[in-house]
Design an enzyme around this catalytic site. Structure first.
Site, short mmCIF file in Angstrom:
data_model
loop_
_atom_site.label_atom_id
_atom_site.label_comp_id
_atom_site.label_asym_id
_atom_site.label_seq_id
_atom_site.Cartn_x
_atom_site.Cartn_y
_atom_site.Cartn_z
NE ARG A 225 -34.31 5.68 -8.96
CZ ARG A 225 -34.68 6.94 -8.80
NH1 ARG A 225 -34.05 7.70 -7.93
NH2 ARG A 225 -35.68 7.44 -9.51
CG HIS A 273 -35.18 8.03 -1.61
ND1 HIS A 273 -35.08 6.82 -2.26
CD2 HIS A 273 -35.12 8.96 -2.59
CE1 HIS A 273 -34.99 7.01 -3.57
NE2 HIS A 273 -35.01 8.32 -3.78
#
Length: 310
Positions: A225, A273
């Site tokens: 993350r 991402h």
């Protein structure tokens, strides 16, 4: 009738609707554009939902993350006391393994240099090191971490892992656990891959103190993350030689703003991402199975322990 709401403050979840219509043919599917009466909603399918919104849904039975992580949900201080489920997807694991092995090889085999040389029409060789001489550390030995470890070991890399508590691991994988063994683990990581869950303990774990414990010139790969990384510490660590390169696929702010300095630093490789994704049909099927079990008074197969954060 079952009513499902698709909730996100920064992502259009409309791409999921065809798969959910196939899995829930008699359900009403609502999007952020038209949620209608909130007391009719049975399940929320989420990625970064607006804070406080689900607390206003009195009959909510399930909160379903569309990804493997749930930190985007637990950030909501008003999260209702409802089962929270994450996605577990073997295809997602293989996709992550493909990305991580690419990132390790790209760094270890100096592919960035070769791309620059090719663009300039220069025939230049970089040192060739066999995989067995390169030490890859994987922080986080959950489903994704173990699949990546196996893939790298199959290619001959010297792989080690670190987790909060002892885990069963494949033969040949050196395993470290807990704070007491973290420094020993880091000292043997020519490449460090972060696949930790995001919890209070791991937020900001990729910081200047940790970088200083790695071998000089180490390669950082963050596919966990964005909040694992203290962004302000990265470029100074590269300047000081504690790190030699970084490959980043997750960020605190997404999309990463065009003016962000990471874009302009040749030592940092940014990807948007995309390390891995779960197919909509998998998300829809797991949501249906979770909701069926909850309605039958059973625990969902992939319910999250909110105290641990995963």
């Amino acid at each position: 009738m079952t009513t499902l709401a698709f909730l996100s403050a920064n992502l259009d979840l409309g791409y999921l609707l065809p798969a959910f219509r196939a899995e829930f043919p008699d359900a009403e599917l609502r999007t952020m554009a038209d949620l209608g009466p909130l007391d009719a909603i049975d399940a929320a399918v989420c990625w970064c939902p607006p804070a406080g919104l689900m607390a206003r849904m009195p009959n909510l039975a399930l909160i379903q993350s569309v990804g493997a992580g749930i930190d985007h949900l637990t950030a909501d201080a008003a999260l209702p006391d409802v089962p929270v489920c994450r996605i577990v997807d073997t295809d997602m694991a293989s996709g992550m393994a493909a990305y991580v092995t690419w990132a390790v090889i790209h760094g270890q085999r100096h592919m960035g240099r070769y791309l620059a040389s090719a663009a300039a029409g220069r025939w230049e060789e970089a040192p060739i090191q066999p995989p067995r001489a390169h030490r890859v550390g994987i922080a986080g030995l959950g489903t994704l971490g173990l699949v990546c470890a196996r893939a790298l070991m199959a290619l001959g890399y010297n792989v080690r892992g670190w987790s909060r508590s002892p885990r069963e691991v494949p033969e040949g994988l050196d395993c470290f656990h807990g704070q007491a063994q973290q420094a020993e683990f880091l000292a043997g990581c020519d490449t460090l891959v972060c696949l930790l869950p995001l919890t209070d303990e791991t937020t900001g774990i990729l910081n200047r103190e940790l970088f200083a414990q790695l071998p000089r010139g180490a390669h950082l790969i963050n596919v966990g993350r964005g909040a694992h990384l203290v962004e302000a510490d990265l470029i100074p660590a590269l300047d000081a030689g504690h790190l030699g390169a970084a490959t980043l696929d997750a960020f605190v702010q997404e999309p990463l703003p065009p003016e962000h300095p990471f874009w302009r630093d040749p030592r940092i490789l940014v990807t948007p991402h995309i390390a891995t994704r779960t197919q909509p049909a998998v998300i829809a099927r797991q949501t249906r199975l979770n909701l069926e079990r909850i309605r039958a008074g059973q625990a969902a197969d992939v319910a999250v322990d909110l105290q641990r954060g995963y």
